[in-house]
Design a protein around this motif. Structure first.
Motif, PDB file in Angstrom:
ATOM      1  N   LYS A 239      10.755  58.545  39.044  1.00 28.31           N
ATOM      2  CA  LYS A 239      12.011  58.766  38.316  1.00 28.31           C
ATOM      3  C   LYS A 239      11.763  59.065  36.842  1.00 28.31           C
ATOM      4  O   LYS A 239      12.613  59.653  36.172  1.00 28.31           O
ATOM      5  N   GLN A 240      10.616  58.659  36.322  1.00 29.54           N
ATOM      6  CA  GLN A 240      10.303  58.841  34.908  1.00 29.54           C
ATOM      7  C   GLN A 240       9.847  60.269  34.592  1.00 29.54           C
ATOM      8  O   GLN A 240       9.770  60.658  33.425  1.00 29.54           O
ATOM      9  N   ILE A 241       9.535  61.058  35.606  1.00 24.42           N
ATOM     10  CA  ILE A 241       9.048  62.412  35.376  1.00 24.42           C
ATOM     11  C   ILE A 241      10.223  63.315  35.019  1.00 24.42           C
ATOM     12  O   ILE A 241      11.151  63.489  35.809  1.00 24.42           O
ATOM     13  N   PRO A 242      10.218  63.895  33.826  1.00 22.29           N
ATOM     14  CA  PRO A 242      11.386  64.658  33.358  1.00 22.29           C
ATOM     15  C   PRO A 242      11.347  66.126  33.772  1.00 22.29           C
ATOM     16  O   PRO A 242      10.316  66.647  34.224  1.00 22.29           O
TER      17      PRO A 242
ATOM     18  N   ASP B 257      12.108  72.751  36.741  1.00 18.57           N
ATOM     19  CA  ASP B 257      11.290  73.576  35.848  1.00 18.57           C
ATOM     20  C   ASP B 257       9.883  73.022  35.657  1.00 18.57           C
ATOM     21  O   ASP B 257       9.341  73.007  34.550  1.00 18.57           O
ATOM     22  N   LEU B 258       9.280  72.588  36.741  1.00 15.29           N
ATOM     23  CA  LEU B 258       7.938  72.008  36.677  1.00 15.29           C
ATOM     24  C   LEU B 258       6.880  73.104  36.552  1.00 15.29           C
ATOM     25  O   LEU B 258       7.008  74.184  37.116  1.00 15.29           O
ATOM     26  N   THR B 259       5.821  72.795  35.829  1.00 16.77           N
ATOM     27  CA  THR B 259       4.607  73.603  35.846  1.00 16.77           C
ATOM     28  C   THR B 259       3.575  72.836  36.657  1.00 16.77           C
ATOM     29  O   THR B 259       3.258  71.688  36.331  1.00 16.77           O
ATOM     30  N   VAL B 260       3.082  73.446  37.716  1.00 14.10           N
ATOM     31  CA  VAL B 260       2.136  72.780  38.609  1.00 14.10           C
ATOM     32  C   VAL B 260       0.773  73.464  38.503  1.00 14.10           C
ATOM     33  O   VAL B 260       0.677  74.695  38.574  1.00 14.10           O
TER      34      VAL B 260
ATOM     35  N   ASP C 249       1.020  66.696  31.569  1.00 16.01           N
ATOM     36  CA  ASP C 249       1.716  65.425  31.349  1.00 16.01           C
ATOM     37  C   ASP C 249       1.302  64.398  32.408  1.00 16.01           C
ATOM     38  O   ASP C 249       1.131  63.224  32.104  1.00 16.01           O
ATOM     39  N   TYR C 250       1.157  64.875  33.639  1.00 16.30           N
ATOM     40  CA  TYR C 250       0.837  63.985  34.759  1.00 16.30           C
ATOM     41  C   TYR C 250      -0.254  64.600  35.629  1.00 16.30           C
ATOM     42  O   TYR C 250      -0.389  65.822  35.713  1.00 16.30           O
ATOM     43  N   ALA C 251      -1.014  63.735  36.271  1.00 16.50           N
ATOM     44  CA  ALA C 251      -1.942  64.156  37.322  1.00 16.50           C
ATOM     45  C   ALA C 251      -1.645  63.335  38.570  1.00 16.50           C
ATOM     46  O   ALA C 251      -1.581  62.101  38.508  1.00 16.50           O
ATOM     47  N   PHE C 252      -1.423  64.022  39.672  1.00 13.70           N
ATOM     48  CA  PHE C 252      -1.307  63.394  40.984  1.00 13.70           C
ATOM     49  C   PHE C 252      -2.638  63.656  41.694  1.00 13.70           C
ATOM     50  O   PHE C 252      -2.953  64.813  41.997  1.00 13.70           O
TER      51      PHE C 252
ATOM     52  N   VAL D  84      -0.761  60.861  31.992  1.00 11.97           N
ATOM     53  CA  VAL D  84      -0.517  59.797  32.971  1.00 11.97           C
ATOM     54  C   VAL D  84      -1.102  60.230  34.311  1.00 11.97           C
ATOM     55  O   VAL D  84      -0.743  61.300  34.820  1.00 11.97           O
ATOM     56  N   THR D  85      -1.992  59.422  34.869  1.00  9.20           N
ATOM     57  CA  THR D  85      -2.588  59.728  36.168  1.00  9.20           C
ATOM     58  C   THR D  85      -2.095  58.728  37.206  1.00  9.20           C
ATOM     59  O   THR D  85      -2.189  57.515  37.009  1.00  9.20           O
TER      60      THR D  85
END
Length: 223
Positions: A14-17, A47-50, A153-156, A187-188
């Motif tokens: 939920k924190q991922i904007p 509008d995610l960049t993957v 911003d994040y790594a999955f 954030v990973t």
């Protein structure tokens, strides 16, 4: 004592904007955190960049994320796959942008971000469309292209085992981009098969130290 294991995946995602950039490990489906990616769809950040080696493979994981309409841009090396045409159709329809990066450059640019480098010179792409508009330089008689680091911003990422400190081990080819991405993101979040007690992992087998991992979730805890 630090404990990075969480069962509250909902609060994390939920924190991922909107507009976030997300690296996802995997070479095709090998090492792709499929359940974690699919869980993100329920919370609808737009509008995610993957950033991934592939645009999609099969009918799960990134394929479902693309079909959800949440992805604005893909940064990848292989936008086409034999077992899916989802990305190709979306791209041709103008619904998703593409930044094509040669595989070696992709790994090197992610690694550069994790190492805190300002930029790198690579021979890959010199004299091609990849180098258009970029600085080039001749070094010791060989031509290079200036490339900038790729961070997120994040790594999955997907790992085999984790301990409460976030130390990770991987299984065979599932290792691929995970260790590099863990270092290059703010954030990973690591999806793992198994959580073991602190001290149970052989230090010689730990590939990603816990300092680069903020959260660990077990596959079985992802709804």
């Amino acid at each position: 004592m630090i404990n990075k294991i969480t069962q509250d995946v909902e609060t994390l995602l939920k924190q991922i904007p909107d507009g976030a950039s997300i690296m996802t490990s995997g070479f095709g489906l090998a090492g792709q955190p499929i359940e974690l990616i699919e869980a993100l769809i329920d919370f609808g950040p737009k509008d995610l960049t993957v950033i991934n080696n592939n645009a999609a493979s099969g009918d799960r994981g990134l394929t479902k994320l693309l079909l959800s309409g949440l992805v604005k841009k893909m940064i990848c090396s292989f936008p086409k796959a034999n077992n899916t045409k989802v990305f190709e159709e979306l791209y041709c329809a103008g619904k998703v942008d593409l930044e094509l990066v040669p595989q070696g450059n992709l790994a090197a640019r992610i690694q550069a971000a994790g190492a805190g480098l300002g930029a790198i010179f690579t021979p890959t792409g010199y004299g091609t469309a990849v180098a258009e508009g970029k600085e080039t330089r001749e070094i010791n008689g060989k031509h290079y292209v200036l490339e900038y680091p790729i961070s997120a911003d994040y790594a999955f990422i997907f790992a085999n085992q984790a301990d409460p400190l976030g130390n990770l081990t991987y299984r065979k080819a599932a290792r691929n981009f995970g260790p590099l991405m863990a270092k290059a993101a703010q954030v990973t979040i690591a999806q793992v098969h198994e959580v073991v007690d602190s001290g149970a992992l052989d230090p010689e087998h730990i590939i990603t130290p816990g300092i680069f991992v903020q959260h660990v979730v077990r596959v079985g805890d992802i709804a």
